[in-house]
Scaffold this motif. Structure first.
Motif, short mmCIF file in Angstrom:
data_model
loop_
_atom_site.label_atom_id
_atom_site.label_comp_id
_atom_site.label_asym_id
_atom_site.label_seq_id
_atom_site.Cartn_x
_atom_site.Cartn_y
_atom_site.Cartn_z
N GLU A 139 0.84 -1.19 0.00
CA GLU A 139 0.00 0.00 0.00
C GLU A 139 0.87 1.24 0.00
OE1 GLU A 139 -2.40 -0.22 3.49
OE2 GLU A 139 -3.61 -1.90 2.77
N PHE A 140 0.59 2.18 -0.89
CA PHE A 140 1.33 3.43 -0.98
C PHE A 140 0.39 4.58 -0.66
CE2 PHE A 140 3.88 0.47 -3.21
CZ PHE A 140 5.18 0.94 -3.20
N THR A 141 0.76 5.38 0.32
CA THR A 141 -0.01 6.55 0.70
C THR A 141 0.75 7.80 0.29
OG1 THR A 141 -0.95 5.38 2.60
CG2 THR A 141 -1.14 7.78 2.59
N PHE A 142 0.06 8.71 -0.41
CA PHE A 142 0.70 9.92 -0.92
C PHE A 142 0.65 11.04 0.13
CE2 PHE A 142 -0.92 8.50 -5.35
CZ PHE A 142 0.14 7.60 -5.45
N PHE A 143 1.76 11.74 0.26
CA PHE A 143 1.88 12.86 1.18
C PHE A 143 2.46 14.06 0.45
CE2 PHE A 143 1.88 9.20 3.95
CZ PHE A 143 1.22 9.62 5.11
N ASP A 197 4.13 16.43 2.11
CA ASP A 197 5.26 16.94 2.88
C ASP A 197 5.87 15.79 3.67
OD1 ASP A 197 7.05 18.81 3.85
OD2 ASP A 197 5.77 19.40 5.52
N ILE A 198 7.09 15.96 4.13
CA ILE A 198 7.80 14.89 4.83
C ILE A 198 7.34 14.73 6.28
CG2 ILE A 198 9.72 16.39 5.45
CD1 ILE A 198 9.89 12.60 4.64
N GLN A 199 6.99 15.83 6.96
CA GLN A 199 6.67 15.72 8.39
C GLN A 199 5.48 14.81 8.67
OE1 GLN A 199 8.67 16.58 10.79
NE2 GLN A 199 10.08 17.41 9.26
N PRO A 200 4.38 14.87 7.92
CA PRO A 200 3.30 13.89 8.14
C PRO A 200 3.74 12.45 7.91
CG PRO A 200 2.50 15.76 6.89
CD PRO A 200 3.99 15.90 6.95
N GLN A 201 4.70 12.24 6.99
CA GLN A 201 5.22 10.89 6.77
C GLN A 201 5.94 10.39 8.02
OE1 GLN A 201 7.25 10.19 2.95
NE2 GLN A 201 6.54 12.20 2.23
N ILE A 202 6.73 11.27 8.63
CA ILE A 202 7.46 10.90 9.85
C ILE A 202 6.50 10.56 10.97
CG2 ILE A 202 9.00 11.82 11.63
CD1 ILE A 202 10.42 13.37 9.38
N LEU A 203 5.47 11.36 11.13
CA LEU A 203 4.46 11.10 12.18
C LEU A 203 3.75 9.78 11.90
CD1 LEU A 203 2.96 14.68 12.61
CD2 LEU A 203 4.46 13.46 14.20
N ALA A 204 3.45 9.49 10.64
CA ALA A 204 2.77 8.24 10.30
C ALA A 204 3.65 7.03 10.61
CB ALA A 204 2.38 8.25 8.82
N LEU A 205 4.97 7.15 10.36
CA LEU A 205 5.89 6.05 10.69
C LEU A 205 5.97 5.86 12.20
CD1 LEU A 205 8.00 3.97 9.64
CD2 LEU A 205 9.72 5.77 9.88
N GLN A 206 6.10 6.94 12.93
CA GLN A 206 6.24 6.85 14.39
C GLN A 206 4.97 6.33 15.06
OE1 GLN A 206 7.51 10.93 15.02
NE2 GLN A 206 9.61 10.28 15.43
N SER A 207 3.81 6.57 14.45
CA SER A 207 2.55 6.11 15.04
C SER A 207 2.12 4.74 14.54
CB SER A 207 1.45 7.13 14.74
OG SER A 207 1.21 7.22 13.33
N GLY A 208 2.92 4.12 13.66
CA GLY A 208 2.61 2.77 13.20
C GLY A 208 1.63 2.70 12.06
#
Length: 554
Positions: free
Chosen positions: A265-269, A271-282
C-alpha cells in the motif's frame, strides 16, 4: 589462494579483447575486485562468471548476496510523495510517479545499490568493439499483466517512444545525442540492437532503472496508463486513487521468484513531516526517501531502522564564467577554497554524505581518480587568489537558490564562509517553480543567475552530469562554462569502453575542473530510507526506486 591458470585460459578463450583486458587488470592489481565486478556487469558478464574468474585469479569467491528469507503474506505500507501529474511512463518526471510505475513495470536491467548492473528483462548484453552498437538478449517467457509475452517488438516500440522528440519524454535528457528514434532495432523475437549516435561505454545504464522512464510497455500501448498500469513486474495494480494512494497485489504469473508480500500500500503525502508522524505512530512501515535535516528525529529513534546508500546526488553551486565577478577562475577557486567541506559533511549532513572535490566524479564511481588531491578549506590561499585577480577588496553578489532539502542552510553556510575573503553574499531563496522557471536560458533563475545552487539526483554513471551542466552546448550549463579541452575529455570519457581508459580521462577532467572551478561540488548526499523495526528485505535504490518483492514484517 593460488591462481588457476588453466581455468583462466579456458575462460579467456570465449571472451572479447575488451573483456580479457579487464581480467588482466584484476590479475595485475590495476583494477580492484569491486571495480572488476561493477565494470564486468556493465560489459554484460554475469555475476556467476565474474565469481569464477575471481576464484581462478586466486581472490576467492564472490560475496554471497543471499539473505535469510522472511515470512510471506505481509502487507507492506509505504509513504511517498504525491505524484505531481497524471502517471504516464513516457513523460513522468516526479519521484512519486516514477516510484508507483516501478511497482508494476520493469527495466531491461537494474542498477543495484552498489552500482552493479543486474539482469531483469534482458538476460545479457554486449557492445561491438567500438561501443557504437549494443546487443541485448531478452528473457523468454515474460508476460505482461494484460497477457501477452514480452518480446523484441515491445522493447523497440518502448524505447523509440522515449527517444522521439515529439513525445517530450523526460528520458530525452538521457537519449538526446545518444540514441535516436529508429535506432533501436529488432534482430529476432528475443534480440535487440541499439545503434548509438556515438560510442558510449556506459550505455546499459541508459536503459536501466537509472533512467526511470525506460520501463518496457506492450507495443500496443496508446496512453492513459492510469487505466491499465500494465507491466511485467512482481506486483499488479489493485487500486489507484489520484492524490490519495495506490495498492498492489502479488503477481502470481511473475517470471521470477514470487513476491513475498501479499499486498503493498502506498499513501501519498505532500510533505515529509506527516510521513514521519505516520511512521512513528505505526500507520506506515516505510518512508521511501527523506533528507537528513527533515528526518533528523528518526536517525537515532530505536524503533526505526535507517537504510543509508552512498550516492552521486549533490547540490551544484554554479558561478557564471561569462560575467563579472566570476570571469576570472582565480575568484571561483577562492570561493571554493573558503568552504569547509569537513564541516559540511559532519555538521550540515550529520555524517550522511561524502566529500566532493568540485567535479561530478563522486567517490561512489569506480572510474573516479582517487589520487587527485582533495580540495580543503584554505582561507590564506583564497585571499591570495582574490588579490591576484584584482578583487582583494571584495565585492557584493547575489546567490540564488531553490528552497529544497538542505539547500537554504547550505547557502547560509557559504554566505558566512565567503565573508572571510571579503565577499558580501546576498541570498535569494526561491520556491522551486520560481527558481527553475521555464528551465531554458533567458527564462530561468536557475540558468540565468550569476551564482546559484541546484539539486542533482543520483545517477549510476556520471555521463549526464559531465555533459548537460558542463559542456559548452549543455542544456543545463548554468555556469555558462565553455572549454574545448573539457568538451574533448568529456566526449572521450563517455566513449570509452575500458575502465582504465575511463579512469585516465576522469583524472584529467578532475584536474581541469579544479583549475577552472565553474561549479562547486561540496558533498554527495547519502540516500536515506526509513523503515519500522521488524520490517526486512526492503531494497531501495539511490535513483528513487523501492524493490519490495523480498519484503517481510515480524
Amino acid at each position: 589462494m593460488s591462481r588457476n591458470y588453466r581455468l583462466l585460459d579456458l575462460i579467456r578463450r570465449n571472451r572479447s579483447p575488451l573483456e580479457n583486458h579487464l581480467i588482466d587488470g584484476l590479475i595485475d592489481g590495476r583494477v580492484s575486485r569491486r571495480e572488476f565486478v561493477r565494470h564486468g556487469t556493465l560489459l554484460g558478464l554475469s555475476l556467476p562468471l565474474l565469481g569464477r574468474i575471481g576464484m581462478a585469479a586466486g581472490l576467492g569467491g564472490m560475496p554471497s548476496l543471499a539473505r535469510a528469507q522472511g515470512a510471506s503474506g505481509a502487507t507492506i505500507r509505504v509513504a511517498c510523495n504525491v505524484p505531481t501529474a497524471a502517471i504516464d511512463p513516457v513523460i513522468i518526471a516526479s519521484g512519486g510517479g516514477a516510484l508507483i510505475i516501478q511497482q508494476v513495470a520493469e527495466f531491461l536491467c537494474v542498477d543495484g545499490p552498489d552500482l552493479v548492473l543486474q539482469p531483469a528483462l534482458a538476460e545479457s548484453w554486449k557492445p561491438n568493439d567500438k561501443g557504437t552498437v549494443w546487443t541485448f538478449k531478452l528473457r523468454k517467457g515474460v508476460k505482461f499483466h494484460s497477457g501477452g509475452e514480452m518480446k523484441a517488438d515491445d522493447v523497440v516500440v518502448s524505447i523509440d517512444r522515449l527517444a522521439d522528440p515529439a513525445n517530450s519524454s523526460n528520458a530525452l535528457s538521457v537519449f538526446k545525442g545518444v540514441l535516436q528514434k529508429g535506432a533501436t532495432r529488432k534482430v529476432d523475437d528475443y534480440t535487440v540492437e541499439f545503434h548509438l549516435d556515438a560510442p558510449m561505454g556506459n550505455f546499459p545504464y541508459m536503459v536501466s532503472s537509472d533512467n526511470y522512464n525506460a520501463i518496457i510497455l506492450p507495443a500496443s500501448y496508446k496512453g492513459d496508463y492510469e487505466k491499465s498500469f500494465d507491466g511485467t513486474g512482481p506486483f499488479k495494480l489493485e487500486k489507484y486513487t489520484p492524490k490519495v494512494g495506490a495498492s498492489f497485489v502479488r503477481n502470481e504469473d511473475y517470471w521470477g521468484p514470487k513476491a513475498l508480500p501479499d499486498r503493498t500500500e502506498f499513501t501519498f503525502f505532500g510533505d515529509i513531516q506527516p510521513q514521519i508522524l505516520a511512521l512513528q505512530s505505526g500507520q506506515i512501515d516505510i518512508i521511501n526517501q527523506m533528507s537528513v535535516l527533515s528526518g533528523i528525529g528518526l536517525l537515532n529513534d530505536p524503533n526505526v531502522d535507517i537504510i543509508s546508500l552512498k550516492s552521486s546526488a549533490h547540490q551544484q553551486v554554479h558561478m557564471r564564467c561569462d560575467s563579472d565577478p566570476f570571469k576570472d577562475p582565480r575568484v571561483r577557486r577562492a570561493i571554493a577554497l573558503s568552504i569547509d567541506r569537513d564541516k559540511l559533511v559532519a555538521g550540515l549532513m550529520k555524517g550522511r554524505a561524502s566529500l566532493g572535490n568540485d567535479s561530478p566524479f563522486a567517490p561512489v564511481y569506480p572510474s573516479t581518480d582517487t589520487s587527485v588531491p582533495q580540495r580543503k578549506q584554505d582561507i590564506a590561499q583564497a585571499k591570495q587568489l582574490m588579490e591576484a585577480a584584482g578583487a582583494g577588496k571584495g565585492f557584493k553578489v547575489t546567490l540564488t537558490a531553490e528552497r529544497f532539502l538542505e539547500i537554504p542552510e547550505y547557502a547560509q553556510l557559504i554566505q558566512n564562509w565567503v565573508k572571510e575573503i571579503g565577499i558580501e553574499l546576498e541570498l535569494n531563496i526561491l520556491d522551486q517553480s520560481a527558481y527553475f522557471g521555464d528551465a531554458v536560458f533567458g527564462k530561468s533563475n536557475w540558468l540565468d543567475s550569476v551564482m546559484g545552487i541546484t539539486d542533482y539526483s543520483h545517477r549510476g554513471v556520471p555521463n549526464v552530469v559531465l555533459a548537460a551542466p558542463l559542456k559548452g552546448d549543455g542544456t543545463w550549463n548554468a555556469a555558462h562554462f565553455k572549454n574545448k579541452d573539457y568538451d574533448t575529455l568529456a566526449n572521450s570519457y563517455i566513449a570509452a569502453l575500458d575502465l582504465e581508459a575511463q579512469k585516465a580521462d576522469a583524472g584529467k577532467i578532475q584536474k581541469l575542473l579544479l583549475e577552472e572551478t565553474p561549479i562547486i561540488f561540496g558533498y554527495f548526499l547519502d540516500y536515506l530510507t526509513a523503515t519500522a523495526k521488524g520490517v526486512a528485505g526492503v531494497q531501495p535504490s539511490a535513483s528513487g526506486q523501492l524493490f519490495l518483492d523480498k519484503a517481510s514484517k515480524d
